[in-house]
Scaffold this motif. Structure first.
Motif, short mmCIF file in Angstrom:
data_model
loop_
_atom_site.label_atom_id
_atom_site.label_comp_id
_atom_site.label_asym_id
_atom_site.label_seq_id
_atom_site.Cartn_x
_atom_site.Cartn_y
_atom_site.Cartn_z
N ALA A 42 0.84 -1.21 0.00
CA ALA A 42 0.00 0.00 0.00
C ALA A 42 0.87 1.25 0.00
O ALA A 42 0.60 2.23 -0.72
CB ALA A 42 -0.94 -0.01 1.21
N ALA A 54 -2.32 -1.93 -6.52
CA ALA A 54 -1.81 -2.92 -5.57
C ALA A 54 -2.94 -3.78 -5.04
O ALA A 54 -4.04 -3.29 -4.78
CB ALA A 54 -1.10 -2.22 -4.41
N THR A 67 -6.31 0.32 -5.07
CA THR A 67 -6.04 -0.94 -4.37
C THR A 67 -7.25 -1.86 -4.39
O THR A 67 -8.39 -1.41 -4.46
CB THR A 67 -5.66 -0.67 -2.90
OG1 THR A 67 -6.69 0.11 -2.28
CG2 THR A 67 -4.33 0.07 -2.79
N HIS A 108 -8.74 0.77 4.22
CA HIS A 108 -8.66 0.55 2.77
C HIS A 108 -10.00 0.67 2.04
O HIS A 108 -10.09 0.32 0.87
CB HIS A 108 -8.00 -0.80 2.49
CG HIS A 108 -6.59 -0.85 2.96
ND1 HIS A 108 -5.59 -0.11 2.37
CD2 HIS A 108 -6.02 -1.52 4.00
CE1 HIS A 108 -4.45 -0.33 3.02
NE2 HIS A 108 -4.68 -1.17 4.00
#
Length: 195
Positions: free
Chosen positions: A79, A89, A143, A163
């Motif tokens: 990250a 990612a 992500t 996240h």
């Protein structure tokens, strides 16, 4: 968007390129995408050295065709690196507060996949993690976080809160190792632009 041609995989604390997920990804890339450059280095215990090694190793990679994957502490690194490099990612049960969580692990530990190998985790490494954690997150997260509610090591709520700006695959059960990793592969490969 261009297909991914370069993929970096970062393993977790006390883990190695021999982890089940790392080997599964290596096999998948080699068999299905043999033209993709794959790199899964053995990371040093020092977080500062780990991210410097990764940055140096990918310095010549094309930013628009590279991606990163990381598991646990490697997910934290992934990250962080994805922000520095502005690339996508995949984060597998990523550590969120590793400085807090790993302070209890200062000392010598056997490596998971080869107990004859030792990991020496020092107090300075906790400080290095704290410095990495202190960097503000990017507003635009590229992500995919694969988060297991059944993770016995890390708190899924913390992972989700950290996240949720990106894409999230929230698993009702599973575990820290993502023992049912094969079920997650199709979405991971699609996110990584490998299909």
């Amino acid at each position: 968007m261009d297909r991914t041609t370069h993929l970096l995989y970062l393993h977790g604390f006390r883990s190695s390129p021999s982890s089940v997920k790392a080997r599964k990804m290596a096999d998948t890339v080699q068999s299905q995408h043999p033209g993709v450059t794959w790199w899964c280095p053995q990371l040093p215990a020092s977080p500062k050295q780990a991210v410097e090694m990764a940055l140096q190793g990918v310095s010549a990679w094309p930013r628009d065709r590279m991606a990163i994957m990381g598991s646990s502490l490697g997910g934290f690194y992934a990250a962080w690196l994805a922000q520095q490099l502005d690339c996508p990612a995949v984060l597998l049960n990523p550590a969120v507060h590793p400085a807090r969580d790993l302070v209890a692990y200062i000392g010598e530990h056997p490596a998971w996949h080869d107990p004859s190998q030792k990991v020496f985790f020092e107090a300075v490494h906790v400080q290095e993690l704290a410095e990495l954690e202190a960097q503000p997150p990017s507003a635009q997260a590229r992500t995919l976080a694969v988060i297991a509610k059944g993770d016995e090591v890390l708190d899924w709520r913390e992972m989700l809160a950290q996240h949720q700006a990106g894409r999230v695959r929230l698993l009702e059960g599973s575990d820290h190792a993502l023992s049912d990793f094969d079920n997650d592969l199709p979405e991971i490969l699609e996110f990584l632009r490998l299909v």
